[in-house]
Design a protein around this motif. Sequence first.
Motif, PDB file in Angstrom:
ATOM      1  N   ASP A   9       0.668  -0.965   0.301  1.00 35.43           N
ATOM      2  CA  ASP A   9      -0.080   0.031  -0.112  1.00 35.43           C
ATOM      3  C   ASP A   9       0.791   1.535  -0.131  1.00 35.43           C
ATOM      4  O   ASP A   9       0.672   2.037  -0.370  1.00 35.43           O
ATOM      5  CB  ASP A   9      -1.050  -0.374   0.716  1.00 35.43           C
ATOM      6  CG  ASP A   9      -2.009  -1.234   1.461  1.00 35.43           C
ATOM      7  OD1 ASP A   9      -2.318  -1.733  -0.205  1.00 35.43           O
ATOM      8  OD2 ASP A   9      -2.778  -1.420   1.732  1.00 35.43           O
ATOM      9  N   GLU A  10       2.033   1.390   0.741  1.00 37.63           N
ATOM     10  CA  GLU A  10       2.716   2.659   1.086  1.00 37.63           C
ATOM     11  C   GLU A  10       3.601   3.099  -0.343  1.00 37.63           C
ATOM     12  O   GLU A  10       3.781   3.748  -0.380  1.00 37.63           O
ATOM     13  CB  GLU A  10       3.401   2.556   1.680  1.00 37.63           C
ATOM     14  CG  GLU A  10       3.252   2.555   3.817  1.00 37.63           C
ATOM     15  CD  GLU A  10       3.733   2.341   4.873  1.00 37.63           C
ATOM     16  OE1 GLU A  10       4.645   1.760   4.516  1.00 37.63           O
ATOM     17  OE2 GLU A  10       3.477   2.554   5.420  1.00 37.63           O
ATOM     18  N   ASN A  37      10.258   6.377   2.502  1.00 41.37           N
ATOM     19  CA  ASN A  37       9.713   5.814   4.439  1.00 41.37           C
ATOM     20  C   ASN A  37       9.909   4.484   4.209  1.00 41.37           C
ATOM     21  O   ASN A  37      10.231   3.501   5.127  1.00 41.37           O
ATOM     22  CB  ASN A  37       9.117   6.339   4.967  1.00 41.37           C
ATOM     23  CG  ASN A  37       9.181   7.979   4.886  1.00 41.37           C
ATOM     24  OD1 ASN A  37      10.593   8.284   4.911  1.00 41.37           O
ATOM     25  ND2 ASN A  37       8.522   9.673   5.416  1.00 41.37           N
ATOM     26  N   ALA A  38       8.695   3.815   2.804  1.00 46.64           N
ATOM     27  CA  ALA A  38       8.635   2.428   3.779  1.00 46.64           C
ATOM     28  C   ALA A  38       9.219   2.178   3.478  1.00 46.64           C
ATOM     29  O   ALA A  38      10.121   0.817   4.204  1.00 46.64           O
ATOM     30  CB  ALA A  38       7.041   2.097   2.214  1.00 46.64           C
ATOM     31  N   LEU A  50      12.363  -1.125   5.779  1.00 47.81           N
ATOM     32  CA  LEU A  50      12.637  -2.908   5.222  1.00 47.81           C
ATOM     33  C   LEU A  50      12.576  -3.581   6.491  1.00 47.81           C
ATOM     34  O   LEU A  50      12.161  -4.547   6.487  1.00 47.81           O
ATOM     35  CB  LEU A  50      13.554  -3.233   4.482  1.00 47.81           C
ATOM     36  CG  LEU A  50      12.656  -2.338   2.627  1.00 47.81           C
ATOM     37  CD1 LEU A  50      13.286  -2.526   1.509  1.00 47.81           C
ATOM     38  CD2 LEU A  50      11.464  -3.272   2.260  1.00 47.81           C
ATOM     39  N   GLY A  51      13.618  -3.160   7.245  1.00 47.12           N
ATOM     40  CA  GLY A  51      14.288  -4.377   8.104  1.00 47.12           C
ATOM     41  C   GLY A  51      13.399  -4.010   9.161  1.00 47.12           C
ATOM     42  O   GLY A  51      13.199  -5.702   9.854  1.00 47.12           O
ATOM     43  N   THR A  52      12.631  -3.084  10.028  1.00 48.40           N
ATOM     44  CA  THR A  52      11.134  -2.995  10.466  1.00 48.40           C
ATOM     45  C   THR A  52      10.762  -4.528  10.050  1.00 48.40           C
ATOM     46  O   THR A  52       9.887  -5.370  11.341  1.00 48.40           O
ATOM     47  CB  THR A  52      10.589  -1.956  10.915  1.00 48.40           C
ATOM     48  OG1 THR A  52      11.431  -1.236  11.666  1.00 48.40           O
ATOM     49  CG2 THR A  52       9.508  -1.974  11.589  1.00 48.40           C
ATOM     50  N   ILE A  69      13.582   4.778  -5.878  1.00 47.40           N
ATOM     51  CA  ILE A  69      12.820   3.465  -4.844  1.00 47.40           C
ATOM     52  C   ILE A  69      13.948   2.048  -4.955  1.00 47.40           C
ATOM     53  O   ILE A  69      14.343   1.922  -3.816  1.00 47.40           O
ATOM     54  CB  ILE A  69      11.321   3.473  -4.828  1.00 47.40           C
ATOM     55  CG1 ILE A  69      10.391   4.410  -4.660  1.00 47.40           C
ATOM     56  CG2 ILE A  69      11.422   2.085  -3.807  1.00 47.40           C
ATOM     57  CD1 ILE A  69      10.561   5.401  -3.458  1.00 47.40           C
ATOM     58  N   LEU A  70      14.624   2.110  -6.117  1.00 51.93           N
ATOM     59  CA  LEU A  70      15.088   1.198  -6.142  1.00 51.93           C
ATOM     60  C   LEU A  70      16.720   1.784  -5.926  1.00 51.93           C
ATOM     61  O   LEU A  70      17.372   0.735  -5.151  1.00 51.93           O
ATOM     62  CB  LEU A  70      15.370   0.902  -7.667  1.00 51.93           C
ATOM     63  CG  LEU A  70      14.253   0.248  -8.567  1.00 51.93           C
ATOM     64  CD1 LEU A  70      14.728   0.319 -10.503  1.00 51.93           C
ATOM     65  CD2 LEU A  70      13.710  -1.299  -8.262  1.00 51.93           C
ATOM     66  N   LEU A  71      17.065   2.939  -5.821  1.00 52.24           N
ATOM     67  CA  LEU A  71      18.280   3.364  -5.071  1.00 52.24           C
ATOM     68  C   LEU A  71      18.647   3.312  -3.232  1.00 52.24           C
ATOM     69  O   LEU A  71      19.137   2.612  -3.278  1.00 52.24           O
ATOM     70  CB  LEU A  71      18.409   4.324  -5.318  1.00 52.24           C
ATOM     71  CG  LEU A  71      19.833   4.862  -4.738  1.00 52.24           C
ATOM     72  CD1 LEU A  71      20.953   4.244  -5.750  1.00 52.24           C
ATOM     73  CD2 LEU A  71      19.830   6.621  -5.024  1.00 52.24           C
ATOM     74  N   ALA A  72      16.563   3.346  -2.721  1.00 55.48           N
ATOM     75  CA  ALA A  72      16.452   2.860  -1.485  1.00 55.48           C
ATOM     76  C   ALA A  72      17.233   1.859  -1.764  1.00 55.48           C
ATOM     77  O   ALA A  72      17.551   1.377  -0.517  1.00 55.48           O
ATOM     78  CB  ALA A  72      15.562   3.615  -0.768  1.00 55.48           C
ATOM     79  N   VAL A  73      16.305   0.854  -2.210  1.00 55.80           N
ATOM     80  CA  VAL A  73      16.371  -0.977  -2.376  1.00 55.80           C
ATOM     81  C   VAL A  73      18.088  -1.200  -2.123  1.00 55.80           C
ATOM     82  O   VAL A  73      18.025  -1.969  -1.379  1.00 55.80           O
ATOM     83  CB  VAL A  73      15.540  -1.348  -2.960  1.00 55.80           C
ATOM     84  CG1 VAL A  73      15.836  -2.926  -2.761  1.00 55.80           C
ATOM     85  CG2 VAL A  73      14.247  -1.336  -2.854  1.00 55.80           C
TER      86      VAL A  73
END
Length: 569
Positions: A17-18, A29-30, A34-36, A63-67
């Motif tokens: 959803d996020e 932020n979502a 990911l760790g949580t 978003i891919l960069l953050a992943v």
Amino acid sequence: MRTSDEQELYPIAVLVDELKNEDTQLRLNAIRNLGTIAMALGPQRTRDELIPFLNDSISDDEILLAVADELADFTEYVGGPEYAHYILGPLEHLASIEEVLVRDKAVESLCKIGCVLSTSQTEHYFVPLIKRLTSGEWFTCRISAAGLYATAYPKCTSEQQEELRSLFTQLMQDETPMVRRSVAKTVADFVKQVSKDQLLNQILPMFIKLTNDDQDTVRLLTVEGLVKIAHMLSQEERKQYLLPILKSLGQDRSWKVRYMVASHFSEICEAFGDTVSREDMAALFLALIKDTEGEVKVMTIGQTPAFAKMIDEVIIVDKLLPCIKDLVLDTNQHVRAAVATHISGLAPILGKDLTIEYLLPLFLQLLKDDFPDVRLNIISKLQNVNQAIIEYIPLLASELGVAFFDEKLLSLCLSWLGDAVFSIRDAATTNLKQLVDIFGCEWAKNTIIPQVMKMSTNENYLYRMTTLFAFTTMGPSLTTDIIKESVLPTVLALVDDPIPNVRFNVAKSLEVLTPMLRQNEATNELVQSKVAPVLQKLNSDADGDVRWFAERALLTGKMTEKWGPFLFF
């Protein structure tokens, strides 16, 4: 009320959803959570559900960069190092996409994960990944593959190492320039993992081809690899295999390649050894310092002091210094500024006599340069005279003594006070204080102070301002008698100056000078009779800034009293 099945799926559902939200920051932020989410799922479900989801469900580059960044530290969430190979899947996908930043971050994360993999995991998961990327149809895969070889190689069997060397040389000959550029960038790390024989027989021939690549962006990246390879070879091997390459790169048709050689020159000399530096490198260095491109000359000039330590005095005097002399008159002002910055580094190498003979004339020439940065770069060497005792300026100020300084440099030091550029005037006032510390107050009283006092009557208010700056800066280094007889009367005479900036600098000067005068009874009386009325007058000035600085001086006077209340305040 959710069913047990819905509760089990909840963390993934929230993430889905996020990630559908239009707000980029919310999606980021979502991903940062990911760790949580992984902790809520547990290692098994993280491996079985979250990792596959990340591999298939995201397409936004940001978003891919953050992943890619988050996955670097995901080992604990999948159950520890023995399960770390599960993370390779999504990172392999990220290492293949078009966006450069994402690919680079994915490669960085892959290397981090690769370091915790066991030999068996490397053999069964990491090496096959590298092979897939290396043989990928899209060049983006092959670009990323080049950055992984150095991490995997030490953990491989001898058979796999042989295969990896073959695949790496395959990439070195790739038809796409961007792939060859990636290999040229990473070859320095990879060659450290192979033996000398493997380097000479398998890697070096392909590396030589890269140094002759038709793309200058490839050739310039081979310079760092050249340095690393040089450390692995003997003196004779360096001369045989690498010296011709270095000479070719140093004379490359592209100034960018020559610039890269110049920027690494001292490292290259250290890698090649002193003998090669003296016999073979001097000609190349001299060619670079006389290059047709200003950027190359500027970079080479910066390497001059370090290189001069590696060659003998004869080469410095007969070949290097004539080049420096020409550069002092170079038409490019940035070249002259670079000379001004680095010329002092030659003084400790040449010693006193040769410095006086060869560097002093160049020093004086640069001090007269029309470009402010050139003058400032020279004058800045005087600012730290106590720290630079083994460098250029102390040879002129301390070792040569007052007479030499007065004859050669005094007039120039004074002329800096009237320079059109404020930063040079400011530096000049600091230098005066340090020269007083070197030569003493009596010298200042007879030479510097009379000249500064003359400036207080100049029609140009900037000169009058500089008078105040100079006396304020020099004050702590002067005796109270000199302040009483020469400095204070000059400062007080400017209280009625028509320029407000001059008047409030009178207040600032008095704020500094007053505590010095009040250190004994005789001069303390002078403060009561002369300084107090002036500050009171400035405290009633029509200009707000003048009043503010006058009030501050009055308050400072109250706080620094040693023998009781400051009665006139």
